[in-house]
Design a protein around this motif. Sequence first.
Motif, PDB file in Angstrom:
ATOM      1  N   ASP A   4       0.177  -3.032   7.174  1.00 44.95           N
ATOM      2  CA  ASP A   4       0.266  -1.657   7.675  1.00 44.95           C
ATOM      3  C   ASP A   4      -0.391  -0.679   6.690  1.00 44.95           C
ATOM      4  N   PRO A   5      -1.376   0.087   7.150  1.00 46.31           N
ATOM      5  CA  PRO A   5      -2.088   0.987   6.219  1.00 46.31           C
ATOM      6  C   PRO A   5      -1.154   1.991   5.533  1.00 46.31           C
ATOM      7  N   VAL A   6      -0.177   2.494   6.295  1.00 48.45           N
ATOM      8  CA  VAL A   6       0.717   3.496   5.715  1.00 48.45           C
ATOM      9  C   VAL A   6       1.644   2.838   4.692  1.00 48.45           C
ATOM     10  N   SER A  60      -0.197   1.946   1.590  1.00 51.49           N
ATOM     11  CA  SER A  60      -0.453   3.119   0.741  1.00 51.49           C
ATOM     12  C   SER A  60       0.780   3.486  -0.065  1.00 51.49           C
ATOM     13  N   ARG A 113      -6.983  -5.166   2.164  1.00 54.82           N
ATOM     14  CA  ARG A 113      -8.373  -5.191   2.650  1.00 54.82           C
ATOM     15  C   ARG A 113      -8.783  -6.590   3.095  1.00 54.82           C
ATOM     16  N   TRP A 171      -7.358  -7.366   6.574  1.00 51.89           N
ATOM     17  CA  TRP A 171      -8.039  -6.717   7.697  1.00 51.89           C
ATOM     18  C   TRP A 171      -9.452  -7.255   7.924  1.00 51.89           C
ATOM     19  N   ARG A 172      -9.983  -7.915   6.902  1.00 49.44           N
ATOM     20  CA  ARG A 172     -11.313  -8.519   7.057  1.00 49.44           C
ATOM     21  C   ARG A 172     -11.219  -9.946   7.592  1.00 49.44           C
ATOM     22  N   ASP A 220      -3.516  -8.698  14.018  1.00 51.64           N
ATOM     23  CA  ASP A 220      -3.740  -8.478  15.447  1.00 51.64           C
ATOM     24  C   ASP A 220      -2.450  -8.414  16.264  1.00 51.64           C
ATOM     25  N   ARG A 257       6.500   2.804  13.630  1.00 51.56           N
ATOM     26  CA  ARG A 257       7.100   3.461  12.475  1.00 51.56           C
ATOM     27  C   ARG A 257       7.162   4.977  12.670  1.00 51.56           C
ATOM     28  N   ARG A 305     -14.583 -15.057  21.428  1.00 52.74           N
ATOM     29  CA  ARG A 305     -15.029 -13.692  21.713  1.00 52.74           C
ATOM     30  C   ARG A 305     -16.229 -13.362  20.831  1.00 52.74           C
ATOM     31  N   ILE A 325     -14.743  -8.419  18.371  1.00 50.09           N
ATOM     32  CA  ILE A 325     -13.631  -8.588  17.411  1.00 50.09           C
ATOM     33  C   ILE A 325     -13.625  -7.448  16.402  1.00 50.09           C
ATOM     34  N   ARG A 374     -10.637  -4.703  15.954  1.00 50.83           N
ATOM     35  CA  ARG A 374      -9.961  -4.621  14.660  1.00 50.83           C
ATOM     36  C   ARG A 374      -9.992  -3.186  14.113  1.00 50.83           C
ATOM     37  N   ARG A 395      -7.712  -0.984  16.112  1.00 53.22           N
ATOM     38  CA  ARG A 395      -6.320  -1.279  15.769  1.00 53.22           C
ATOM     39  C   ARG A 395      -5.953  -0.640  14.413  1.00 53.22           C
ATOM     40  N   TYR A 396      -6.877  -0.701  13.505  1.00 51.35           N
ATOM     41  CA  TYR A 396      -6.625  -0.118  12.184  1.00 51.35           C
ATOM     42  C   TYR A 396      -6.402   1.387  12.300  1.00 51.35           C
ATOM     43  N   ARG A 423      -3.075   2.193  13.710  1.00 51.39           N
ATOM     44  CA  ARG A 423      -1.986   2.061  12.727  1.00 51.39           C
ATOM     45  C   ARG A 423      -2.009   3.186  11.701  1.00 51.39           C
ATOM     46  N   CYS A 424      -3.169   3.822  11.563  1.00 51.97           N
ATOM     47  CA  CYS A 424      -3.238   4.990  10.679  1.00 51.97           C
ATOM     48  C   CYS A 424      -2.761   6.252  11.391  1.00 51.97           C
ATOM     49  N   GLY A 425      -2.477   6.126  12.655  1.00 44.06           N
ATOM     50  CA  GLY A 425      -1.997   7.282  13.404  1.00 44.06           C
ATOM     51  C   GLY A 425      -3.097   7.986  14.167  1.00 44.06           C
ATOM     52  N   LEU A 467     -17.461  -8.015  10.763  1.00 37.25           N
ATOM     53  CA  LEU A 467     -16.102  -7.513  10.512  1.00 37.25           C
ATOM     54  C   LEU A 467     -15.954  -6.894   9.118  1.00 37.25           C
ATOM     55  N   ASP A 468     -16.429  -7.635   8.117  1.00 37.51           N
ATOM     56  CA  ASP A 468     -16.304  -7.146   6.738  1.00 37.51           C
ATOM     57  C   ASP A 468     -16.941  -5.769   6.581  1.00 37.51           C
ATOM     58  N   MET A 483     -15.171  -2.876   8.465  1.00 36.27           N
ATOM     59  CA  MET A 483     -13.943  -2.417   7.798  1.00 36.27           C
ATOM     60  C   MET A 483     -14.282  -1.655   6.521  1.00 36.27           C
ATOM     61  N   ASP A 484     -15.253  -2.168   5.773  1.00 36.68           N
ATOM     62  CA  ASP A 484     -15.642  -1.459   4.538  1.00 36.68           C
ATOM     63  C   ASP A 484     -16.125  -0.052   4.855  1.00 36.68           C
ATOM     64  N   TRP A 510     -13.204   2.238   5.702  1.00 41.30           N
ATOM     65  CA  TRP A 510     -12.444   2.699   4.529  1.00 41.30           C
ATOM     66  C   TRP A 510     -13.220   3.754   3.737  1.00 41.30           C
ATOM     67  N   CYS A 548      -7.545   7.422   7.251  1.00 48.29           N
ATOM     68  CA  CYS A 548      -6.860   6.263   6.675  1.00 48.29           C
ATOM     69  C   CYS A 548      -6.286   6.561   5.298  1.00 48.29           C
ATOM     70  N   VAL A 605      -3.588   7.973   3.389  1.00 46.17           N
ATOM     71  CA  VAL A 605      -2.221   8.415   3.675  1.00 46.17           C
ATOM     72  C   VAL A 605      -1.691   9.219   2.494  1.00 46.17           C
TER      73      VAL A 605
END
Lengths: 692, 82
Positions: free
Chosen positions: A607-609, A612, A663, A666-667, A679, A685, B3, B8, B12, B15-16, B19-21, B49-50, B53-54, B57, B63, B65
């Motif tokens: 979870d990112p939050v 953190s 990280r 997530w990768r 996933d 939350r 897939r 993918i 991903r 979804r990230y 989850r960060c809102g 994917l790598d 995501m990089d 971020w 992201c 917080v």
Amino acid sequence: MRWRFRAILRRALVAVLVIVQTGIATYYMLAILPYHGSTAVEKALAGLFALLFGWITAAFWTAILGFVVRRGRGGDRLSLVRRHPAEELATVPVGRTAVIMPIYHEPVDRALAGLEAVYRSLAGTGELDAFDFFILSDSRHPLVWLSEQQAWHTLCERLGAAGRLYYRRRVANLHYKSGNIGDFLRRWGRDYEYMVVLDADSLMAGATIVEMVRLMALEPQVGILQTNPAIVNARSAFARAQQFANRVYGPLFASGLAAMMLGEAAYWGHNAAIRIRPFMRLCGLPQLSGFGLFSGPILSHDFVEAAYMSRGGHEVWLEPELGGSFEESPPSLIDELTRDRRWAKGNLQHLWLLVTGRRFRFAHRMTFLNGILAYGSSLLWLAFLVLAAIEVARFTLWPINYFPSPHQLFPLWPEWHPEWAIRLAGSTVIVLVLPKLLAMADLVLRRRQARYGGSRALLGGIGLEFLISVLLAPIRMLAHSRYVVESLLGVSLSWAGQNRSVETSWPAAIRRHAPGTVVAALWGGFALWLKPLYFLWSLPVVAPLVLAAPISVLLSRVDWGDAFAGRGLLVTPSDREVPEVVEAFRRALGSPLTAGGRRAFERAVVDPVANSVHVAAGRARRAQRGRLRRLAERCFEHGPEALSRDELDRLAQDAETMSWLHRQAWRSPPASYWGRRVDRDPVDRSPRSDPP
Amino acid sequence: MARPAREIALERALRYLERCGVPPGPDVRAELEDLVAELSADGDDPTPLDRVMDRLWSRLEACRVEVPPTAPPIHRTSMGQG
């Protein structure tokens, strides 16, 4: 200081009554014994009887004093709360106060739901700005403290309490709870005038906390102000019985105790307000300098802190009239006994202070003695039973000795008066039962019986509670005796958090009670073989011990507790009119803050939050970088199950590693361990209720 | 059937953000689709994917917080014994 003279008078009166009543009962006991105290065994029996009878008589007269005090208009006129009318209190500014909750492996959702309820209640008073809140964790298990950190953050969001609600975890948890609080004081004590100490199961109404702080502001000589917490939220039959006893008889005993102690009362370690400056000056706890049990850190700190505070010239008050203070009972006998094992050891340590401590006030020495006897009396009772068995065996199996004393001119005819024994046993029962009936009378005279389901239900509840306490007494006696012996022999024990909800399983109960059951069965068989009458006398002790496992299991059952309540038995006021702060607690408990269990670690990674939060609270460990990276790689490849608890703990404490794991997770591809976690549906939350 | 890697990566990233809102609205989705397409086109790696995501971020403020202070400033002092 008018109270000090009155306190001496009251204590002297109670002491005289206890001594006289004990003297009369012991005289009867000597008359009952066949050789009237002429033999060594009978002397020891009479001595033990005097100690034990004196012990229960002291409680009896305390309750009588409580009844008398409560019958006076408005309670004890010497009490602190009666000195200042509400209008005066309302004008007093509320000093800076820290509300602290030390925790150690407690159920996180339960503990923080309590803190949430207290927070909301204080917000309702309009005085929230004077208060900061601290969760002081000593938890060692990474899954527990990760849950705590996540719950703290979610609670901050939910309450809008950032910068007012703090979380601190000690890396080295020296000296248990007192060390935890000491660590807080050394860091932040200077910033606050008062602190309110909560246990993980404590609840306090905001209005009560504000009233206490204002009272302390008006009475600068008061160092500690202790409330008498009422037990709430009982579900199991065991907890319901404790709750009922606490609510019905508790006020009588607490009022009597408060009336005797006045400004030299005990501190019970929680649900109390403390003036920080004198506490910091006077109450740093030394290491005990004796041997075995009497060396090292003081385990039961609260009585000692009250004694130090009092010795330093500050008053310690117990105020039963302050409402809005609550706690919970252990849900089962096994949980109570687990807790008692720690308390027994802590209280016995006070023997050293009782003997070697200097300048302690007499009242506090008596508090130490009271705490020691709370467990020590069990060993005395066991010794009394063993000696009684020896006496019966000797009387039955050996030839009669007409000359038990040396230099005796005339023969002594041994006599046995069963009717006197019955009379003495009857008077003991009265000493135990009368306070319960007086407590009922007090409620009826105050017209409070309806809150307990009416007079009949109240009387039925008292009967049921008495039966339960009679069944539990021998089991507690044997367990406490063992704890006392273990403590004195220096058997080590782990300081663990408390179970607050789970029912006792049959295997757990059988494992726990089997030794006592075997001993009691042998004892019962021996008594039957020796003398059927002696067997009958032994039954009240033997039968509960033989049936300890079923008693333990059945009393831990929630459905039994509910069944009693359904029939109007063991009902207390909080069953019908739930206090606001308790209601707020139940609501908070309905919106859990944690993911629970192993998911706490997964959540901290995924979870990112949450990640953190852990990275911000974590530490940088450059020295172990290589080792941590190897652990992190193993965790990444195989998941947290591949790591031991210590390895997981080390990993979770390191900010850089937790960030790296996040990280990497997530990768990672969807089929991998972390890919599947990533996933999965996100943990909800979001704050589920509004900030106050 | 597996897939496609681009799908993918897109899922991903969404979804990230969720989850960060950050709600996965059409704008966000479109921006991420562009990002995935860009990174898939110019890289040798068949699974972007790598890199997605990089980039996420490094680029997205959402992201980051804000964590409340765990403790107030420390004013260290000592305790006395009696």
